[in-house]
Design an enzyme around this catalytic site. Sequence first.
Site, PDB file in Angstrom:
ATOM      1  N   ASP A   1      35.940  48.810  46.939  1.00  0.00           N
ATOM      2  CA  ASP A   1      35.023  49.720  46.240  1.00  0.00           C
ATOM      3  C   ASP A   1      33.582  49.294  46.527  1.00  0.00           C
ATOM      4  O   ASP A   1      32.635  49.981  46.140  1.00  0.00           O
ATOM      5  CB  ASP A   1      35.327  49.779  44.740  1.00  0.00           C
ATOM      6  CG  ASP A   1      35.097  48.449  44.038  1.00  0.00           C
ATOM      7  OD1 ASP A   1      34.905  47.431  44.719  1.00  0.00           O
ATOM      8  OD2 ASP A   1      35.106  48.448  42.789  1.00  0.00           O
ATOM      9  N   SER A   2      33.418  48.183  47.275  1.00  0.00           N
ATOM     10  CA  SER A   2      32.095  47.830  47.796  1.00  0.00           C
ATOM     11  C   SER A   2      31.575  48.941  48.699  1.00  0.00           C
ATOM     12  O   SER A   2      30.379  48.973  49.014  1.00  0.00           O
ATOM     13  CB  SER A   2      32.149  46.500  48.553  1.00  0.00           C
ATOM     14  OG  SER A   2      33.222  46.481  49.471  1.00  0.00           O
TER      15      SER A   2
ATOM     16  N   GLU B   1      36.643  35.500  43.067  1.00  0.00           N
ATOM     17  CA  GLU B   1      35.273  35.736  43.553  1.00  0.00           C
ATOM     18  C   GLU B   1      34.283  34.855  42.789  1.00  0.00           C
ATOM     19  O   GLU B   1      34.316  34.792  41.546  1.00  0.00           O
ATOM     20  CB  GLU B   1      34.915  37.225  43.394  1.00  0.00           C
ATOM     21  CG  GLU B   1      33.541  37.561  43.957  1.00  0.00           C
ATOM     22  CD  GLU B   1      33.298  39.043  44.185  1.00  0.00           C
ATOM     23  OE1 GLU B   1      34.262  39.851  44.127  1.00  0.00           O
ATOM     24  OE2 GLU B   1      32.131  39.403  44.423  1.00  0.00           O
TER      25      GLU B   1
ATOM     26  N   LYS C   1      44.506  47.109  45.142  1.00  0.00           N
ATOM     27  CA  LYS C   1      43.881  45.963  44.456  1.00  0.00           C
ATOM     28  C   LYS C   1      43.213  46.482  43.192  1.00  0.00           C
ATOM     29  O   LYS C   1      42.699  47.610  43.187  1.00  0.00           O
ATOM     30  CB  LYS C   1      42.827  45.292  45.350  1.00  0.00           C
ATOM     31  CG  LYS C   1      42.079  44.144  44.664  1.00  0.00           C
ATOM     32  CD  LYS C   1      41.183  43.366  45.594  1.00  0.00           C
ATOM     33  CE  LYS C   1      39.773  43.866  45.701  1.00  0.00           C
ATOM     34  NZ  LYS C   1      39.012  44.022  44.442  1.00  0.00           N
TER      35      LYS C   1
HETATM   36  O1  KIV Z   1      35.161  45.807  46.987  1.00  0.00           O
HETATM   37  C1  KIV Z   1      35.200  44.731  47.593  1.00  0.00           C
HETATM   38  O2  KIV Z   1      34.727  44.596  48.737  1.00  0.00           O
HETATM   39  C2  KIV Z   1      35.817  43.615  46.922  1.00  0.00           C
HETATM   40  C3  KIV Z   1      35.746  42.267  47.545  1.00  0.00           C
HETATM   41  C4  KIV Z   1      34.386  41.700  47.474  1.00  0.00           C
HETATM   42  C5  KIV Z   1      36.723  41.368  46.923  1.00  0.00           C
HETATM   43  O3  KIV Z   1      36.363  43.782  45.884  1.00  0.00           O
END
Ligand code: KIV
Length: 311
Positions: free
Chosen positions: A90-91, A227, A159
């Site tokens: 979700d980044s 994290e 996730k």
């Molecule tokens: O959304 C993402 O990229 C993440 C990672 C930083 C673990 O959740």
Amino acid sequence: MVAVPVWGMPSRGRRGGFGLRAAGSTVRRVTDEQRPYGSTSSDPSLKRVRIRHFRRAKEQGIKITGLTSYDFLSASIFDEAGIDFLLVGDSAGNTVFGYDTTIPVTVDELIPLTRAVVRGAKRALVIADMPFGSYENGPDEALATAIRFMKETGSHAVKLEGGVRSAKQIKRVVRAGIPVMAHIGFTPQSEHGLGGHIIQGRGDGAQQLLDDARAVEEAGAFAVVMEMVPSEIAGQVTEELSIPTISVGAGPNCDGQLLVWNDWAGFTRGRIPRFVKQYAQIGDTLLEAARRFRAEVDDGIYPAPEHEYSE
Ligand code: KIV
């Protein structure tokens, strides 16, 4: 220490390396012949990375690598390089859509990105990140979202963030046959609740981290991202759990490492977290290329005769 390959045929030619941790934790390199699931997408013995391979990698002390990806081309390249899993994080809220946080990004925005990554990944396990607001209401909502990702994108796992607080959701999704990667420590979707980008697991926080880790393992997660956690406590969690721990700024004692590819490749402009090592400077390369393009068009250098079609 000899690493015995337990799955995948030996690959031909290419040499690559997982870090291999012998007891006592000296890191050695592992050849492609020792990799548990074939090496890269050009390897004829290629097999899809599966969740069982994560656990075996941990048992054998073979390090797991992951990168985020949000499109077909980057996914194909990372897959070819032998990265074990691709997270459609979700980044994307920050890196693709330009939001300030990951909070606004939606399932509808992530689904097309996840589909593209799945098309690019022949070997890597593709994990769809469940965004804020798509599972917090409880196990039913979590299952409905996970089913959407699995059916509409072809991803291999999902996730979600949270330890104890998300255990019921993880349990329900796993029971439905969908693999779940958990995410504890600093959880960006709770950035405001946590009071900003703050390292987790320090002092009294260590107990919470351990409780979260135990809860997600007990709920059936196949791996857990930690994290922004101090290396020592991350190492304790890694020792205690039988599922692999994946570090995002949790140091070298975890079973694997994951980074946001835009940070890792120097694509992100501006501040990047301390734990990121930049393996390239793609942002500068693109900036320079765009400046040269503009100047050459201005000066009539581009297009040259070799770029033209004749009658
Ligand atoms: O959304 C993402 O990229 C993440 C990672 C930083 C673990 O959740």
